[in-house]
Write a protein that holds these residues in place. Structure first.
Motif, PDB file in Angstrom:
ATOM      1  N   TYR A 115       0.962  -1.096   0.036  1.00 25.12           N
ATOM      2  CA  TYR A 115      -0.075  -0.195   0.026  1.00 25.12           C
ATOM      3  C   TYR A 115       0.963   1.331  -0.094  1.00 25.12           C
ATOM      4  N   ALA A 116       2.056   1.256   0.838  1.00 21.80           N
ATOM      5  CA  ALA A 116       2.819   2.266   0.802  1.00 21.80           C
ATOM      6  C   ALA A 116       3.405   2.482  -0.677  1.00 21.80           C
ATOM      7  N   ASP A 117       3.708   1.433  -1.382  1.00 24.23           N
ATOM      8  CA  ASP A 117       4.463   1.561  -2.521  1.00 24.23           C
ATOM      9  C   ASP A 117       3.603   2.531  -3.557  1.00 24.23           C
ATOM     10  N   ARG A 118       2.379   1.913  -3.545  1.00 27.16           N
ATOM     11  CA  ARG A 118       1.406   2.624  -4.506  1.00 27.16           C
ATOM     12  C   ARG A 118       1.025   4.167  -4.244  1.00 27.16           C
ATOM     13  N   ALA A 119       1.058   4.475  -3.032  1.00 24.99           N
ATOM     14  CA  ALA A 119       0.684   6.079  -2.606  1.00 24.99           C
ATOM     15  C   ALA A 119       1.776   6.892  -3.357  1.00 24.99           C
ATOM     16  N   SER A 120       1.212   8.126  -3.699  1.00 25.44           N
ATOM     17  CA  SER A 120       2.171   9.214  -3.639  1.00 25.44           C
ATOM     18  C   SER A 120       2.830   9.947  -2.630  1.00 25.44           C
ATOM     19  N   GLN A 121       1.955   9.873  -1.507  1.00 24.25           N
ATOM     20  CA  GLN A 121       2.463  10.398  -0.191  1.00 24.25           C
ATOM     21  C   GLN A 121       1.801   9.616   0.798  1.00 24.25           C
ATOM     22  N   ILE A 122       2.498   9.524   1.961  1.00 21.25           N
ATOM     23  CA  ILE A 122       2.105   8.744   3.104  1.00 21.25           C
ATOM     24  C   ILE A 122       2.057   9.868   4.110  1.00 21.25           C
ATOM     25  N   VAL A 123       0.820  10.017   4.815  1.00 24.73           N
ATOM     26  CA  VAL A 123       0.672  11.042   5.878  1.00 24.73           C
ATOM     27  C   VAL A 123       0.389  10.211   6.824  1.00 24.73           C
ATOM     28  N   VAL A 124       1.091  10.464   7.939  1.00 29.91           N
ATOM     29  CA  VAL A 124       0.933   9.729   9.082  1.00 29.91           C
ATOM     30  C   VAL A 124       0.477  10.689  10.382  1.00 29.91           C
ATOM     31  N   VAL A 125      -0.841  10.336  10.698  1.00 22.25           N
ATOM     32  CA  VAL A 125      -1.664  11.260  11.624  1.00 22.25           C
ATOM     33  C   VAL A 125      -1.418  10.672  13.096  1.00 22.25           C
ATOM     34  N   GLU A 126      -0.594  11.564  13.913  1.00 19.27           N
ATOM     35  CA  GLU A 126      -0.706  10.759  15.286  1.00 19.27           C
ATOM     36  C   GLU A 126      -0.639  12.119  16.283  1.00 19.27           C
ATOM     37  N   ASN A 127      -1.054  11.558  17.407  1.00 19.63           N
ATOM     38  CA  ASN A 127      -1.104  12.659  18.634  1.00 19.63           C
ATOM     39  C   ASN A 127       0.184  12.805  19.294  1.00 19.63           C
ATOM     40  N   ASN A 128       1.384  13.061  18.665  1.00 18.62           N
ATOM     41  CA  ASN A 128       2.754  13.399  19.342  1.00 18.62           C
ATOM     42  C   ASN A 128       3.369  14.455  18.531  1.00 18.62           C
ATOM     43  N   ALA A 129       4.584  14.870  19.167  1.00 12.38           N
ATOM     44  CA  ALA A 129       5.350  15.896  18.634  1.00 12.38           C
ATOM     45  C   ALA A 129       6.577  15.402  17.672  1.00 12.38           C
ATOM     46  N   THR A 130       6.808  14.088  17.681  1.00 13.98           N
ATOM     47  CA  THR A 130       7.875  13.786  16.816  1.00 13.98           C
ATOM     48  C   THR A 130       7.650  13.000  15.843  1.00 13.98           C
ATOM     49  N   GLY A 131       6.498  12.282  15.626  1.00  6.19           N
ATOM     50  CA  GLY A 131       6.098  11.539  14.408  1.00  6.19           C
ATOM     51  C   GLY A 131       6.739  10.033  14.903  1.00  6.19           C
ATOM     52  N   GLN A 132       6.159   9.265  16.033  1.00 12.00           N
ATOM     53  CA  GLN A 132       6.661   8.119  16.505  1.00 12.00           C
ATOM     54  C   GLN A 132       6.400   7.026  15.432  1.00 12.00           C
ATOM     55  N   LEU A 133       5.086   6.836  14.879  1.00 13.92           N
ATOM     56  CA  LEU A 133       4.650   5.924  14.182  1.00 13.92           C
ATOM     57  C   LEU A 133       5.121   6.156  12.754  1.00 13.92           C
ATOM     58  N   ALA A 134       5.436   7.524  12.314  1.00 13.90           N
ATOM     59  CA  ALA A 134       5.924   7.668  11.211  1.00 13.90           C
ATOM     60  C   ALA A 134       7.507   7.008  10.883  1.00 13.90           C
ATOM     61  N   ASP A 135       8.286   7.188  12.029  1.00 17.85           N
ATOM     62  CA  ASP A 135       9.531   6.603  12.296  1.00 17.85           C
ATOM     63  C   ASP A 135       9.500   5.163  11.910  1.00 17.85           C
ATOM     64  N   GLN A 136       8.425   4.650  12.615  1.00 15.25           N
ATOM     65  CA  GLN A 136       8.233   3.131  12.584  1.00 15.25           C
ATOM     66  C   GLN A 136       8.238   2.749  10.766  1.00 15.25           C
ATOM     67  N   ILE A 137       7.583   3.614  10.450  1.00 12.22           N
ATOM     68  CA  ILE A 137       7.187   3.281   8.993  1.00 12.22           C
ATOM     69  C   ILE A 137       8.620   3.404   7.996  1.00 12.22           C
ATOM     70  N   LYS A 138       9.237   4.548   8.124  1.00 11.89           N
ATOM     71  CA  LYS A 138      10.250   4.787   7.452  1.00 11.89           C
ATOM     72  C   LYS A 138      11.322   3.834   7.752  1.00 11.89           C
ATOM     73  N   LEU A 139      11.554   3.368   9.167  1.00 12.14           N
ATOM     74  CA  LEU A 139      12.400   2.447   9.586  1.00 12.14           C
ATOM     75  C   LEU A 139      12.072   1.120   8.963  1.00 12.14           C
ATOM     76  N   ASN A 140      10.790   0.601   8.934  1.00  8.74           N
ATOM     77  CA  ASN A 140      10.588  -0.677   8.662  1.00  8.74           C
ATOM     78  C   ASN A 140      10.163  -0.930   6.968  1.00  8.74           C
ATOM     79  N   VAL A 141       9.382   0.122   6.672  1.00 12.76           N
ATOM     80  CA  VAL A 141       8.948  -0.040   5.430  1.00 12.76           C
ATOM     81  C   VAL A 141       9.821   0.738   4.296  1.00 12.76           C
ATOM     82  N   GLY A 142      10.384   1.819   4.628  1.00 12.79           N
ATOM     83  CA  GLY A 142      11.270   2.603   3.961  1.00 12.79           C
ATOM     84  C   GLY A 142      10.365   3.811   3.265  1.00 12.79           C
ATOM     85  N   CYS A 143      10.426   4.017   2.144  1.00 12.12           N
ATOM     86  CA  CYS A 143       9.870   5.346   1.345  1.00 12.12           C
ATOM     87  C   CYS A 143       9.930   6.599   2.407  1.00 12.12           C
TER      88      CYS A 143
END
Ligand SMILES: Cc1ncc(C[n+]2csc(CCOP(=O)(O)OP(=O)(O)O)c2C)c(N)n1
Ligand code: SF4
Ligand SMILES: [Mg+2]
Lengths: 288, 577
Positions: free
Chosen positions: B521-549
């Motif tokens: 799903y990540a590969d096929r999207a133009s942008q991945i926007v990660v919505v989270e209630n924190n200041a540093t993007g912790q879930l987004a970091d997990q995506i970058k770390l594990n999925v890449g892109c």
């Protein structure tokens, strides 16, 4: 019926020759046999320290946890399976420094377990720092000029916290120690047994000879009444805690498991986990 | 007729805002409406402004609304603080006693009802919440009997006279406002609901109930916002099943006691929030090392330190993944709906026994405390799986010990509980061999580490991610977790109307990250926007770390203590495309 030999395993303790902890190990094995236990009915839960290794040196179920937390683990085991005999054990640092909060509250809670503290007035495993039980002025690696903090009086604290069983012993007195552990196991509620257990390697002050000279066996004290809390407190204060034997016992208070409303009289560990459809429907009602 | 409506009640903490909300929403739930609640409260017990908002809908909803239709106000402060949320046709029902004023810029109509006066006339000002709720209920034109039934249940235990008086108060409030308004307000007439029976509860109740259904019999815990309701629910119910809640001296005791009880064979859990979880970290490591099942709920709130204890945040992701020292297998799942709060606890207990490791159930304040409609829970989905727990094992030879840490194909070893004659063994947090004896051998060390960590190689979790992907190549893949899913979906509906193509993934299995499932799903999207209630993007970091892109990943963050509104996600998404 199991004899004390059945509570031995073939693991060689890594304690220094002459360490007081050896006799505590022997006393636990004897007491377990004397009260009629089979190895699988006993769980020994210990903390971290030289003393904490004890759970691996008794042929029973053993759980060697983390520093200072033997008591909450042991209470969890007992609440899960009240048919087990549970002994918690660890050092003076384990129980009276990092784990002191648990000690006081385990006393208040009064779950039916026995807690044996192997009190060598020093941190053995970490190679000789001061402990809450060290004497004022005691020189250790962490107190090169001598400790300036007051020595903790754990048994007085225990009485103040509402302990129902308080005893103290000396690892050289295997007979007394064994008997006190038996009494502790048979006591309904939390039993605290503090045991002077010399560290021959790092504590050159509180030695076997030093204890022999300084402790008073309550059996020799005329008129001592272990059901009298005030007398117990007074005696501890008078002697600076240097007494052995059964110091105080209150058999009138029921243990936690018997006081908590609805708590199962059978081992919870053997309960069927399934919730009936009726019970489930009943639970949903309040959300409708 | 309308299909949805938002109602809010505000006043001083301790003034009856909670109970009014409870009765009002119970009655709506009985009528079959879908409800979604939001509590605004502070750490004070008495005094201080508080408000509860409920969104009422004929269709399932999982988000708070941007605006407001009806505001019930006990004081001017409630109007001043919340009036701006009212849309142009909004209504304020306020106590005439304080001479309410509609603030400048707000066009809502005001009904000043002598709330306190009527209540006092009936005997006590305590009943002013009944007068107020009766008035606002009447404006909706909904059947009064249903409301009175809820009142009866709330006050039933105080006796018939009290019930009578409160029902009187409701009637008087209703009569007064109807006269002023000339009958129920046309624009607030809700379409009938589907009439399907639903439950109405908070996430913490659902998790507590789920634990009970999972066979949990002991909970050891230390009170903390927003987790305490879990223990408060269970202390009422567990005694009926022979169990109990132990309120421990701290969270270290809570976690280690749970470890002891799980080791001895009873499904036991604890629940806390950030500060408590910080204290539990060493214990979580012990459970990992000793392969003892352990279930912990973390109801996230505003951190760090004491932070914003009564506010929404999702900032414990990193702490939960990385908090323990050393390396252990652990599973983190994050429910994203009230129903999942229930079912996930059953799954958490099963996973903790199947994989013999700690399982953290990660919620957030809004999911834990927001009261919402819950589809009827399914008894048949309560399935208990205790993994390799064995009993009646063959007797041991003298001095032999049970191989509690036997090397096996899948890394999971048979487990017995104390009391079993042939099961004697030792458990230790020190590195150990197959029978649990301390061992420093480097060969054993490596084998044991691999054994423990490999257990999760075969991890199978149903719905590790929830996917709503109608587009092959969306402009945005919006990713969230926990309570934000419904809000994201409402924003997506608005974006869709403007021709903006979005897909949506809710990550339920936070750790180990479900990379294989997520990546396509990540590969096929133009942008991945990660919505989270924190200041540093912790879930987004997990995506970058594990999925890449990493180049495609955008943060959409909010950390002011309040949950996202649909309009915020909508407008920030629009800026991105
Ligand atoms: C959280 C934590 N802090 C520190 C240690 C290091 N440590 C291990 S045992 C110990 C003290 C041991 O003293 P005591 O409890 O009296 O036991 P003894 O070795 O004297 O029997 C310490 C500080 C640890 N294991 N865990
Ligand atoms: S260091 Fe002291 S306490 Fe530790 S084993 Fe040696 S003698 Fe015993
Ligand atoms: Mg010591």
């Amino acid at each position: 019926m199991a004899t004390f030999k059945e509570f031995r395993n073939n693991v060689k303790p890594n304690w220094c020759p002459g360490c007081g902890d050896f006799s505590i190990q022997a006393a636990i094995q004897r007491a377990a046999a004397n009260v009629g236990l089979e190895p699988e009915q006993l769980a020994v839960i210990s903390g971290i320290g030289c003393s904490g290794r004890i759970s691996g040196y008794v042929n029973a179920y053993g759980f060697h946890g983390i520093h200072g937390r033997a008591l909450p683990i042991a209470q969890g085991v007992k609440l899960a399976n009240r048919d087990l005999t549970v002994i918690a054990s660890g050092g003076d640092g384990d129980g009276f420094a990092i784990g002191m909060g648990h000690t006081v509250h385990a006393i208040r809670r009064n779950v039916n377990i026995t807690y044996i503290v192997m009190d060598n007035q020093i941190y053995g495993l970490t190679k000789g720092q001061t402990s809450p039980r060290s004497a004022v002025g005691f020189k250790t690696k962490s107190t090169p000029e001598g400790s300036v903090e007051t020595t903790l009086a754990p048994l007085e604290i225990a009485l103040a916290a509402g302990a129902t069983f308080v005893a103290q012993s000396f690892s050289s007195d295997l007979k007394q120690l064994t008997s006190l552990i038996e009494q502790g196991i048979n006591h309904e509620g939390f039993s605290l047994i503090n045991v002077f257990s010399p560290c021959v390697t790092f504590n050159k002050i509180n030695t076997y000879d030093w204890f022999k000279e300084n402790i008073v066996n309550l059996a020799t004290v005329e008129g001592y009444d272990p059901t009298n809390r005030v007398m117990a407190m007074t005696k501890l204060m008078e002697t600076n805690g240097m007494i052995t034997g059964l110091i105080y016992q209150d058999t009138s208070r029921r243990s936690y498991e018997n006081l908590v409303p609805g708590f199962s009289q059978e081992s919870l560990a053997h309960h069927d986990l399934t919730l009936s459809q009726d019970d489930f429907n009943g639970l949903l009602k309040e959300f409708k | 007729m309308i299909s949805q409506l938002s109602w809010k009640i505000g006043g001083q903490q301790g003034e009856g805002v909670e109970s009014t909300d409870r009765i009002f929403s119970t009655a709506l739930n009985r009528l079959g409406y879908y409800l979604y609640g939001y509590r605004h409260f502070s750490s004070r017990i008495k005094g201080g402004h508080t408000n509860n908002k409920i969104r009422i809908s004929t269709k399932p909803i999982r988000a708070i609304s941007d605006d407001l239709d009806i505001l019930v106000a006990f004081d001017q402060e409630s109007i001043d603080l919340n009036g701006h949320e009212l849309h142009d046709n909004g209504v304020i029902v306020a106590d005439a006693k304080f001479n309410p004023v509609v603030p400048e810029g707000v066009t809502a109509r005001l009904f000043a009802v002598p709330i306190t006066a009527i209540a006092e006339e009936l005997g006590t000002s305590l009943m002013k919440n009944m007068v107020a709720s009766g008035a606002s209920w009447a404006l909706l034109g909904l059947p009064l009997e249903v409301f009175n039934k809820a009142v009866e249940e709330e006050f039933g235990r105080k006796g018939a006279a009290v019930v009578e008086k409160n029902i009187d108060a409701v009637r008087r409030g209703a009569e007064f406002v109807l006269e002023q308004a000339g009958g129920p307000l046309d624009e607030f007439q809700l379409e009938p609901a589907d009439g399907k029976q639903k439950l109405f509860m908070i996430g913490n109740d659902a998790m507590a109930l789920g634990s009970l259904a999972a066979g949990c019999r002991i909970m050891s815990a230390y009170p903390i916002t927003p987790a305490s309701e879990v223990m408060e629910y269970l202390i009422k119910k567990l005694p009926k099943f022979g169990g109990t809640v132990v309120q421990t001296e701290d969270e270290i005791a809570a976690a280690t006691m749970a470890i002891g009880a799980n080791y001895a064979g009873v499904r036991t859990m604890t629940a806390s929030a950030g500060p408590g979880l910080s204290l539990m970290m060493e214990a979580i490591g012990l459970a990992g090392m000793t392969e003892t099942p352990l279930v912990i709920i973390d109801t996230q709130r505003g951190g760090p330190s004491t932070g914003l204890p009564t506010k929404q945040e999702q900032s414990d992701v990193n702490a939960m993944i990385y908090g323990t020292h050393g390396e252990i297998p652990k599973i983190i799942i994050s429910p994203s709906s009230i129903e999942e709060c229930f079912y996930d606890m059953i799954e958490a207990f099963n996973l903790s026994e199947q994989y013999q490791c700690p399982v953290i159930v990660l919620t957030d304040l809004q999911l834990s405390l927001g009261k919402q409609s819950c589809e009827m829970l399914d008894y048949d989905r309560i399935v208990i799986n205790r993994g390799k727990l064995v009993s009646d094992v063959p007797l041991l030879e003298t001095h032999a010990q049970f191989k509690r840490y036997e090397f096996t194909e899948d890394g999971v070893s048979p487990r017995v509980i104390p009391g079993e004659k042939g099961g004697l063994h030792h458990v230790t947090g020190v590195e150990h061999d197959e029978i649990g004896r301390p061992s420093e051998s480097s060969i054993n060390r490596k084998k044991m580490m691999d054994k423990r960590l490999s257990k999760l190689d075969n991890l199978q979790i149903t719905n590790a991610i929830h996917v709503d992907a109608s587009y092959e190549e969306p402009e945005l893949l919006i990713v969230g977790m926990g309570s934000t899913g419904g809000t994201i979906d409402e924003a997506r509906a608005r974006l869709e109307q403007e021709g903006i193509k979005t897909n949506h993934i809710t990550v339920r299995q936070i750790y180990p990250f479900p990379t294989e499932l997520f990546k396509p799903y990540a590969d096929r999207a133009s942008q991945i926007v990660v919505v989270e209630n924190n200041a540093t993007g912790q879930l987004a970091d997990q995506i970058k770390l594990n999925v890449g892109c990493a180049e495609k990943v955008r943060n959409m963050l909010k950390y002011d203590g309040t949950p996202f509104l649909p309009s915020e996600i909508y407008s920030r998404s629009k800026e991105l495309v």
